[in-house]
Design a protein around this motif. Structure first.
Motif, PDB file in Angstrom:
ATOM      1  N   GLU A 228     -33.100  41.259   9.528  1.00  0.00           N
ATOM      2  CA  GLU A 228     -32.833  42.476   9.848  1.00  0.00           C
ATOM      3  C   GLU A 228     -34.749  42.632  10.068  1.00  0.00           C
ATOM      4  OE1 GLU A 228     -32.218  47.055   8.642  1.00  0.00           O
ATOM      5  OE2 GLU A 228     -31.380  45.418   7.868  1.00  0.00           O
ATOM      6  N   VAL A 229     -35.033  44.133  10.768  1.00  0.00           N
ATOM      7  CA  VAL A 229     -36.890  43.965  11.370  1.00  0.00           C
ATOM      8  C   VAL A 229     -36.198  46.007  10.665  1.00  0.00           C
ATOM      9  CG1 VAL A 229     -38.538  44.397  12.283  1.00  0.00           C
ATOM     10  CG2 VAL A 229     -37.359  42.235  11.869  1.00  0.00           C
ATOM     11  N   ALA A 230     -37.322  46.035  10.006  1.00  0.00           N
ATOM     12  CA  ALA A 230     -37.687  47.729   9.926  1.00  0.00           C
ATOM     13  C   ALA A 230     -38.993  48.327   9.328  1.00  0.00           C
ATOM     14  CB  ALA A 230     -35.929  47.978   9.233  1.00  0.00           C
ATOM     15  N   LEU A 231     -39.220  49.278   8.723  1.00  0.00           N
ATOM     16  CA  LEU A 231     -39.954  49.710   8.673  1.00  0.00           C
ATOM     17  C   LEU A 231     -40.019  50.107   6.959  1.00  0.00           C
ATOM     18  CD1 LEU A 231     -39.891  53.434   9.876  1.00  0.00           C
ATOM     19  CD2 LEU A 231     -41.708  51.361  10.082  1.00  0.00           C
ATOM     20  N   PRO A 232     -40.566  49.607   5.459  1.00  0.00           N
ATOM     21  CA  PRO A 232     -40.029  49.028   4.334  1.00  0.00           C
ATOM     22  C   PRO A 232     -39.022  50.338   3.874  1.00  0.00           C
ATOM     23  CG  PRO A 232     -42.260  48.414   4.945  1.00  0.00           C
ATOM     24  CD  PRO A 232     -41.861  49.276   5.835  1.00  0.00           C
ATOM     25  N   ALA A 233     -39.619  51.430   3.756  1.00  0.00           N
ATOM     26  CA  ALA A 233     -38.438  52.361   3.475  1.00  0.00           C
ATOM     27  C   ALA A 233     -37.091  52.490   3.789  1.00  0.00           C
ATOM     28  CB  ALA A 233     -39.465  53.976   3.434  1.00  0.00           C
ATOM     29  N   ALA A 234     -37.469  51.903   4.781  1.00  0.00           N
ATOM     30  CA  ALA A 234     -35.281  52.072   5.903  1.00  0.00           C
ATOM     31  C   ALA A 234     -34.783  50.579   5.858  1.00  0.00           C
ATOM     32  CB  ALA A 234     -35.599  52.378   7.182  1.00  0.00           C
ATOM     33  N   LEU A 235     -35.557  49.646   5.062  1.00  0.00           N
ATOM     34  CA  LEU A 235     -35.171  48.511   5.205  1.00  0.00           C
ATOM     35  C   LEU A 235     -33.217  48.300   4.932  1.00  0.00           C
ATOM     36  CD1 LEU A 235     -35.401  45.743   6.397  1.00  0.00           C
ATOM     37  CD2 LEU A 235     -35.763  44.933   4.027  1.00  0.00           C
ATOM     38  N   GLY A 236     -32.263  47.582   4.809  1.00  0.00           N
ATOM     39  CA  GLY A 236     -31.364  47.796   4.857  1.00  0.00           C
ATOM     40  C   GLY A 236     -30.226  49.257   3.879  1.00  0.00           C
ATOM     41  N   GLY A 237     -30.884  50.139   5.082  1.00  0.00           N
ATOM     42  CA  GLY A 237     -30.525  51.316   4.964  1.00  0.00           C
ATOM     43  C   GLY A 237     -30.944  51.931   3.854  1.00  0.00           C
ATOM     44  N   ARG A 238     -31.987  51.717   3.437  1.00  0.00           N
ATOM     45  CA  ARG A 238     -32.598  52.607   2.170  1.00  0.00           C
ATOM     46  C   ARG A 238     -32.584  53.895   2.335  1.00  0.00           C
ATOM     47  NH1 ARG A 238     -37.458  50.852   0.394  1.00  0.00           N
ATOM     48  NH2 ARG A 238     -37.615  51.400  -1.595  1.00  0.00           N
ATOM     49  N   LYS A 239     -33.816  54.423   3.178  1.00  0.00           N
ATOM     50  CA  LYS A 239     -33.339  55.321   3.142  1.00  0.00           C
ATOM     51  C   LYS A 239     -32.123  56.724   3.595  1.00  0.00           C
ATOM     52  CE  LYS A 239     -36.825  57.043   6.508  1.00  0.00           C
ATOM     53  NZ  LYS A 239     -37.907  56.863   7.258  1.00  0.00           N
ATOM     54  N   SER A 240     -31.089  56.327   4.174  1.00  0.00           N
ATOM     55  CA  SER A 240     -29.729  57.205   3.799  1.00  0.00           C
ATOM     56  C   SER A 240     -29.402  56.627   2.545  1.00  0.00           C
ATOM     57  CB  SER A 240     -28.870  57.030   5.846  1.00  0.00           C
ATOM     58  OG  SER A 240     -29.213  55.886   5.457  1.00  0.00           O
ATOM     59  N   ALA A 241     -29.330  55.297   1.700  1.00  0.00           N
ATOM     60  CA  ALA A 241     -27.865  55.899   0.718  1.00  0.00           C
ATOM     61  C   ALA A 241     -27.790  56.602   0.002  1.00  0.00           C
ATOM     62  CB  ALA A 241     -28.519  54.021   0.260  1.00  0.00           C
ATOM     63  N   PRO A 242     -26.895  57.112  -0.962  1.00  0.00           N
ATOM     64  CA  PRO A 242     -26.675  57.464  -1.922  1.00  0.00           C
ATOM     65  C   PRO A 242     -27.816  57.384  -2.858  1.00  0.00           C
ATOM     66  CG  PRO A 242     -24.980  56.536  -1.085  1.00  0.00           C
ATOM     67  CD  PRO A 242     -25.700  55.458  -0.476  1.00  0.00           C
ATOM     68  N   ALA A 243     -28.076  58.145  -3.204  1.00  0.00           N
ATOM     69  CA  ALA A 243     -28.565  58.447  -4.586  1.00  0.00           C
ATOM     70  C   ALA A 243     -28.245  58.390  -5.552  1.00  0.00           C
ATOM     71  CB  ALA A 243     -29.792  59.759  -4.253  1.00  0.00           C
ATOM     72  N   VAL A 244     -28.527  57.418  -6.447  1.00  0.00           N
ATOM     73  CA  VAL A 244     -27.814  57.827  -8.327  1.00  0.00           C
ATOM     74  C   VAL A 244     -28.980  58.255  -9.035  1.00  0.00           C
ATOM     75  CG1 VAL A 244     -27.214  56.177  -9.904  1.00  0.00           C
ATOM     76  CG2 VAL A 244     -26.711  55.227  -7.701  1.00  0.00           C
ATOM     77  N   VAL A 245     -28.327  59.696  -9.606  1.00  0.00           N
ATOM     78  CA  VAL A 245     -28.862  60.511 -10.804  1.00  0.00           C
ATOM     79  C   VAL A 245     -28.299  60.132 -12.013  1.00  0.00           C
ATOM     80  CG1 VAL A 245     -28.836  63.063 -11.537  1.00  0.00           C
ATOM     81  CG2 VAL A 245     -28.427  62.418  -8.555  1.00  0.00           C
ATOM     82  N   SER A 246     -28.868  59.806 -12.657  1.00  0.00           N
ATOM     83  CA  SER A 246     -28.762  59.611 -14.304  1.00  0.00           C
ATOM     84  C   SER A 246     -29.301  60.862 -15.516  1.00  0.00           C
ATOM     85  CB  SER A 246     -29.345  57.938 -14.492  1.00  0.00           C
ATOM     86  OG  SER A 246     -28.547  57.116 -13.685  1.00  0.00           O
ATOM     87  N   TRP A 247     -28.528  61.029 -16.235  1.00  0.00           N
ATOM     88  CA  TRP A 247     -29.071  61.748 -17.225  1.00  0.00           C
ATOM     89  C   TRP A 247     -28.213  61.392 -18.458  1.00  0.00           C
ATOM     90  CZ3 TRP A 247     -25.104  62.408 -14.353  1.00  0.00           C
ATOM     91  CH2 TRP A 247     -24.302  63.004 -14.667  1.00  0.00           C
TER      92      TRP A 247
END
Length: 298
Positions: A228-247
Motif C-alpha cells: 500500500e501507498v498512503a499518507l502516514p495518517a491514512a495507512l492501513g485504514g488508520r484514519k477510519s479505524a475504531p478508536a479504543v477508549v481505556s479507563w
C-alpha cells in the motif's frame, strides 16, 4: 510543494510509467537465482516530496532502491528516475542524484571542508561547499578531521557529501541509525530544510516514528510487492479505524472499541463525579498497521 490528496495517495499506480514523476516504476522484477526479491512492483514518487519506503529485512526495498540508483540491474519491468532509465543513466543524469548510504565518511584523515570540496569537484554545477556546511550545521567543524566527528556529525557530513552536487533527488538509507533522540530530531530538521529547498527524497528507515514525522507519503513493501501507498495518517485504514477508549473503574482497567469516541467519552463522564480516571483515547499507531500489513503480530 503540492501534496497529493488522500484519495490519490492510497492508489497504487497503474498504466505506463509517469514521465513527470521523480521515480516511476512498473512491473519491476529482480531475481537472485530461484529467489524473487522484487515481484512485479509498481511505484510513483512525486517531485518535491519525501517518500518513506518501509519493509522488513529481505522484503525487497534495498534491491528496489539500488535499481533506482542505477547500481543494480533489473530482470524485468520499466523504471524511470528523473525521466531516464537508471540502467543507462549517463554523467548528466548521475549528477542529479545524491546518495547517503548507511556507511559514510567514517575515519577520514581529511578535514570536513576538504572532503566536501573534493566531492564538489566531481559535479558540473555543485553547490558552494561552505554554504552546504552551513546548511548541515557543520561550519564550526570545517577544519576538523572526519575521524574526529561524533556519530551525529558524521551523518551530517554524509548528507553534505550527498547534496553538494545539487541533486534533484536524494536517496537516504537508514539515515539516523544509532542516533540518540536529540540527534535524530535535529537531523529531521535538516531533512525538512532540504525538502523546503525542493529536493525530492526517498527514505528507507526502520524507525516508524521517523517515517511519520518526515514523510509526505509512505509505502509498505513485503515479499517483494508494494502492499500500500498512503499518507502516514491514512495507512492501513488508520484514519477510519475504531478508536479504543481505556479507563479505570472500580480498580479495574477497562477498554472499549468504538466508532464514536466523543459520544462514548461523554457517556463515561456522566458516570463519574470528576475526571474519568486514567482516560486514554487511541487509534491504531503506524506500527500497529505496519506489523499487520507485513504479517507480523502486533
Amino acid at each position: 510543494m503540492t501534496t497529493p490528496s488522500a484519495a490519490a495517495a492510497v492508489r497504487l499506480p497503474a498504466g505506463p510509467v509517469d514521465p513527470d514523476a521523480a521515480i516511476s516504476v512498473r512491473g519491476l522484477v529482480k531475481r537472485y537465482g530461484g529467489f524473487v526479491a522484487v515481484d512485479g512492483l509498481d511505484l510513483d514518487i512525486h517531485r518535491g516530496e519525501i517518500f518513506a519506503l518501509l519493509g522488513p529485512n529481505g522484503a525487497g526495498k534495498t534491491t528496489t532502491v539500488e535499481i533506482c540508483e542505477g547500481y543494480r540491474r533489473r530482470d524485468a519491468g520499466e523504471v524511470r528516475v528523473l525521466g531516464e532509465d537508471p540502467a543507462g543513466g549517463g554523467r548528466r543524469w548521475k549528477a542529479q542524484i545524491g546518495i547517503v548510504l548507511q556507511s559514510g565518511a567514517g575515519d577520514s584523515q581529511l578535514t570536513v571542508r576538504e572532503l566536501v570540496r573534493a566531492q564538489a569537484s566531481y559535479y558540473p554545477e555543485p553547490r558552494d561547499p561552505d554554504e552546504v556546511l552551513e546548511l548541515v550545521g557543520l561550519t564550526d567543524k570545517a577544519r576538523a578531521k572526519g575521524r574526529s566527528l561524533s556519530g551525529g556529525q558524521r551523518r551530517r557530513l554524509d548528507v553534505a557529501l550527498g547534496i553538494v552536487g545539487g541533486p534533484s533527488l536524494l536517496f537516504l538509507d537508514e539515515p539516523t541509525t544509532g542516533f540518540d533522540p536529540e540527534a535524530r530530531r535535529q537531523f529531521w530538521g535538516l531533512i525538512r530544510d532540504l525538502r523546503d529547498l525542493g529536493t525530492t527524497m526517498l527514505l528507507t528507515t526502520h524507525y516508524l516514528d521517523e517515517a511519520e514525522a518526515l514523510a509526505d507519503r509512505v509505502g509498505v513493501i513485503a515479499r517483494g510487492r508494494l502492499v500500500e501507498v498512503a499518507l502516514p495518517a491514512a495507512l492501513g485504514g488508520r484514519k477510519s479505524a475504531p478508536a479504543v477508549v481505556s479507563w479505570t473503574e472500580d480498580g479495574v482497567r477497562r477498554s472499549q472499541a468504538t466508532d464514536a469516541p466523543t459520544a462514548f467519552v461523554q457517556q463515561l463522564a456522566a458516570r463519574f463525579p470528576g475526571e474519568v480516571p486514567e482516560l486514554v483515547v487511541a487509534r491504531p499507531t503506524l506500527e500497529d498497521v505496519y506489523l499487520r500489513m507485513i504479517g507480523e503480530p502486533a
